[in-house]
Write a protein that holds these residues in place. Structure first.
Motif, short mmCIF file in Angstrom:
data_model
loop_
_atom_site.label_atom_id
_atom_site.label_comp_id
_atom_site.label_asym_id
_atom_site.label_seq_id
_atom_site.Cartn_x
_atom_site.Cartn_y
_atom_site.Cartn_z
N ALA A 92 0.88 -1.23 -0.06
CA ALA A 92 0.12 -0.06 -0.20
C ALA A 92 0.98 1.32 0.14
O ALA A 92 0.35 2.26 -0.47
N ASP A 93 2.04 1.07 0.20
CA ASP A 93 2.95 2.29 0.49
C ASP A 93 4.44 1.91 0.34
O ASP A 93 4.80 0.81 0.42
N ASN A 94 5.12 2.86 -0.24
CA ASN A 94 6.59 2.55 -0.61
C ASN A 94 7.47 3.11 0.64
O ASN A 94 8.41 3.79 0.02
N THR A 95 7.20 2.98 1.72
CA THR A 95 8.05 3.34 2.80
C THR A 95 9.40 2.40 2.97
O THR A 95 9.25 1.30 2.35
N VAL A 99 9.91 -1.40 1.47
CA VAL A 99 10.55 -1.68 0.10
C VAL A 99 11.81 -2.28 0.21
O VAL A 99 11.95 -3.48 -0.51
N TYR A 110 7.11 -6.40 -7.49
CA TYR A 110 6.15 -5.73 -6.61
C TYR A 110 5.46 -4.66 -7.13
O TYR A 110 6.05 -3.99 -8.00
N VAL A 112 2.88 -1.19 -6.15
CA VAL A 112 2.57 -0.17 -5.22
C VAL A 112 0.90 0.32 -5.54
O VAL A 112 0.56 0.35 -6.56
N LYS A 113 0.13 -0.09 -4.91
CA LYS A 113 -1.35 0.33 -4.95
C LYS A 113 -1.45 1.95 -4.90
O LYS A 113 -0.59 2.56 -4.55
N PRO A 114 -2.53 2.32 -5.39
CA PRO A 114 -3.65 1.58 -6.03
C PRO A 114 -3.18 0.97 -7.55
O PRO A 114 -2.53 1.85 -8.11
N LEU A 115 -3.70 0.00 -7.83
CA LEU A 115 -3.60 -0.38 -9.11
C LEU A 115 -4.74 -0.83 -9.85
O LEU A 115 -5.69 -0.94 -9.29
N VAL A 119 -3.03 -2.28 -15.25
CA VAL A 119 -1.47 -2.25 -14.72
C VAL A 119 -1.08 -3.42 -14.37
O VAL A 119 0.02 -4.17 -14.60
#
Lengths: 548, 232
Positions: A92-95, A99, A110, A112-115, A119
């Motif tokens: 949900a996030d690219n913290t 990552v 991998y 990242v949402k939203p998708l 995509v």
């Protein structure tokens, strides 16, 4: 060309129902017919054990229990998914730490949402294509045909220029396996002239490391980190060089930096913790063990050593009271949910409790814990003595359980009479207790007993009484299954038997059994290697004769 | 047995609470986007189309803004770094098209992609995707008929650009020396924060003596806005 998922079975893992439904709708619209769902890490593992899945779409964050990364690691570790299955992580996030955790252990992709549908379609298509390109290469690598794997890499680069760097990396890996560091360096220098690619710098360093040029290797690993401070393998190799050159303090610093960058890697936390213990840095050890224990709750890589290490480190830094508090936390079932097979605390934790209590001069309570530890140790069936039980024996002596201690040590020595390090550790333990005399006798007697049986078997073989020799040695080995020398002698005796009396299926069957046993004890042993060579020579001759 | 929830006596760390809250809203916006996208796939009612398009566009904007905000917060707390990988730009642009095209079609905009298989870059793929998605989402508010995404190699940089055929950026944005996060206004779109974030991320990309950057101009299609991300 639209993607058709008709042939593929797909597992969707997400704790949010709406997300599962949304993903299911998408893959169904792409033709998928076999779609399964799991709403937790545990469910995912259960599904993967029973299903044959081609594609896993797994959310990283799965609420309570295992996260996506831990599901991936466990599935790989225990072979629950085929190497050709595609595992796609969704976050949900690219913290950064998420990552890092995902990228470092490389699932097949991998997202990242939203998708949306397009995509997802694109990514699945790419991943499946990549899997196809690498399938043959990986198969050759797995069978040890490294030259062939490297050749296929070259072929694939021509056909798939977009995957050039991935394929070059695989090729470099194959060249390493062929013991050709010079070719690796040549390949990587070519890449590095084009641009700074950290992994190529790391591989250059590995090539220097392989030929013992540690100074140059260190420079290259440092450079890779400068090029990209998220290049985790560079930290690991740099620490490895430091360790190799005896600079344990620097190795620890390097790993501490790496752990800061990618805190979710349990393996690196464990290496750091062990190193800190070696360096006597109990503060760092405590923090790293703490992290390893926490990550270990849901990880297939958890170790009891981390829990024991944590208790020891806390005892060193915060005293007995603090250590006892940690122990009571670790005794709770929630501390072990990562391993469903482990219903109660490991005996080593009871031992730790006993040791802490002893230090705190509470001998009566200590005895209770040590009795519990011994019972726990004996309860688990094991095919060899565990050398870490030396500490248990020592604790038994400390609370007056002399007979139990001696029995344990006698077993350890007999199983390991050929292991200088373990015998030395036992001797050291006796010295610390001021029992040199008794200890020396115990060690001598146990070693002699093993040597005598062994020599009798070898003697019988020399006299040509091969059947008797095999019988006697197999019996001895079955009594002391952890003893490498005896199991190797069994193998030697059977080989002589084959040489003189011919090859039979039964003899081959016996050989397999004892090879397995020897491998369990020390698969890298050079004597075992020689025996393996002899066996494969015999097998080849046998095949040729059958062919004639 | 119920746990009694007690108020921590440490007091409230407002910034931390705000960051957590932003994180939560951002994820909610993600769910809204997914829901709106799937409604789009199942409902063919032309009457709801404009409202649905607005819902999709604005939910994306909320999502992007919050990602930027959170990203900047993390940068200030050194929790944000970049994780560069080798990226094929054609693949990247293909993905941009896949993500944005359904929405652009609804708005009657044409999406042109100008990509060459051989253009490769070395950068943080997810961050760059996020930045470009946000720029495209913004551009569609101003474009008359066309948005073009392209990649090229210029002066040793990998350049990713988004151009539209609208009226171009206002002069005050173009003449500004520094990108200022405080200049956000609804009427001008959310360019302030987005550009500030893009510029910060670009600067984290370094290769040898080169540093990444963002450039804006009105050299887009027929004098429309042009956003360029220069990655070393």
């Amino acid at each position: 060309m639209a993607l058709d998922l008709k042939k593929y079975s797909i597992l969707i893992v997400d704790d949010v129902r709406e997300m599962r439904t949304s993903l299911r709708t998408i893959v169904k619209s792409l033709g998928a017919q076999k779609v399964y769902e799991a709403k937790s890490g545990l469910e995912a593992i259960e599904q993967l054990q029973s299903l044959d899945v081609d594609i896993v779409l797994c959310d990283y964050n799965l609420g309570e229990g295992r996260d996506g990364q831990q599901v991936f690691e466990e599935a790989k570790e225990y072979g629950m998914i085929s190497p050709h299955a595609a595992f796609i992580m969704i976050t949900a996030d690219n913290t950064m730490d998420v990552v890092m955790a995902v990228v470092e252990h490389s699932p097949d992709g991998y997202l990242v949402k939203p998708l949306n549908k397009s995509v997802l379609e694109l990514r699945i298509e790419k991943v499946l294509h990549r899997k196809r390109v690498f399938k043959e290469i990986e198969a050759q690598m797995a069978t040890g045909a490294f030259a062939k794997a490297a050749a296929i890499c070259d072929l694939m680069i021509d056909r798939n220029p977009k995957m050039r760097f991935d394929l070059l990396r695989m090729k470099a890996e194959a060249l390493f396996k062929m013991d050709d560091p010079d070719a690796v360096a040549e390949l990587c220098a070519g890449i590095l002239m084009e641009r700074d690619v950290p992994w190529a710098t790391v591989f250059m360093g590995r090539a220097r490391y392989a030929v013992g040029d540690f100074a140059k290797a260190r420079l290259l690993f440092t450079k890779a980190i400068e090029q990209n401070n998220t290049s985790m393998e560079a930290y690991d190799w740099l620490a490895q060089v430091d360790r190799e050159t005896g600079d344990l303090a620097t190795a620890q610093k390097t790993l501490a930096q790496a752990v800061k960058m990618s805190p979710k890697s349990i393996g690196r936390q464990q290496v750091l913790a062990d190193l800190a213990v070696e360096n006597g840095d109990h503060d760092t050890a405590r923090k790293a063990f703490e992290a390893a224990v926490e990550l270990g709750v849901h990880s297939c890589y958890s170790r009891v050593d981390d829990q024991v290490g944590l208790v020891n480190a806390v005892a060193e830094t915060g005293g007995a009271e603090a250590a006892l508090k940690v122990l009571s936390e670790l005794a709770k079932p929630t501390a072990r949910s990562g391993d469903p097979n482990q219903e109660k605390p490991d005996w080593r934790l009871d031992l730790s409790m006993g040791e802490v209590l002893l230090k705190n001069e509470q001998a009566v309570n200590a005895k209770g814990s040590i009795e519990k530890a011994l019972a726990g140790y004996l309860e688990v069936p094991r095919d060899a003595a565990d050398p870490s039980a030396i500490a248990l024996a020592k604790a038994c002596y400390a609370v007056g359980m002399t007979a139990e201690a001696q029995k344990l040590l006698d077993r350890i020595v007999r199983e390991n009479h050929d292991r200088e390090d373990i015998i030395a550790a036992v001797r050291e333990m006796f010295n610390e207790l001021g029992m040199e005399g008794l200890g020396g006798d115990l060690i001598d007697n146990a070693c002699r007993a093993v040597i005598e049986i062994n020599n009798r078997g070898v003697g019988l073989a020399k006299q040509g009484k091969l059947d008797d020799a095999v019988e006697m040695l197999t019996q001895a080995s079955d009594e002391l299954p952890g003893n490498l020398t005896i199991s190797l002698n069994v193998l030697q005796a059977i080989l002589s038997q084959i040489k003189h009396a011919g090859y039979t299926n039964q003899r081959q069957y016996l050989i397999n059994e004892y090879i397995e046993r020897a491998e369990r004890i020390d698969s890298e042993n050079p004597k075992l290697g020689k025996i393996r060579q002899k066996i494969s020579a015999i097998q080849q001759m046998e095949h040729q004769q059958q062919a004639v | 047995m119920e746990d009694v929830i007690e108020e921590s006596d440490k007091g409230l760390d407002f910034v931390e609470a705000l960051a957590n809250c932003v994180h939560d809203i951002k994820n909610s916006a993600g769910v809204v986007i997914n829901a709106a996208d799937s409604i789009r796939q199942t409902v063919s009612d032309v009457d709801v189309a404009p409202e649905l398009t607005a819902l999709q566009t604005e939910a994306r904007r909320i999502n992007h803004d919050l990602i930027h905000l959170l990203g900047l917060y993390k940068m200030d707390h050194s929790k944000q770094g970049i994780c560069p990988v080798i990226v094929n730009c054609e693949d990247l642009i293909e993905e941009l098209v896949a993500y944005n095209n359904p929405l652009l079609e609804m708005r009657g905009l044409q999406f042109e992609a100008d990509a060459h298989e051989s253009v490769e870059g070395y950068f943080d793929r997810e961050h760059v995707l996020g930045i470009l998605n946000s720029v495209i989402n913004n551009a569609q508010r101003y474009a008359h008929a066309t948005i073009r995404v392209a990649c090229s190699v210029d002066d040793g940089y990998t350049v990713l650009s988004v151009e539209d055929d609208g009226d171009g950026y206002p002069q005050e944005i173009l003449t500004r020396q520094e990108i200022d996060p405080g200049s956000t206004s609804y009427s001008a779109g959310s360019t302030g924060l987005g550009l500030f974030f893009a510029s910060r991320i670009a600067k984290l990309h370094r290769h040898r003596d080169r540093v990444g950057r963002v450039s804006l101009s009105n050299d887009g299609i027929e004098g429309g806005g042009s956003f360029k991300l220069w990655l070393p």
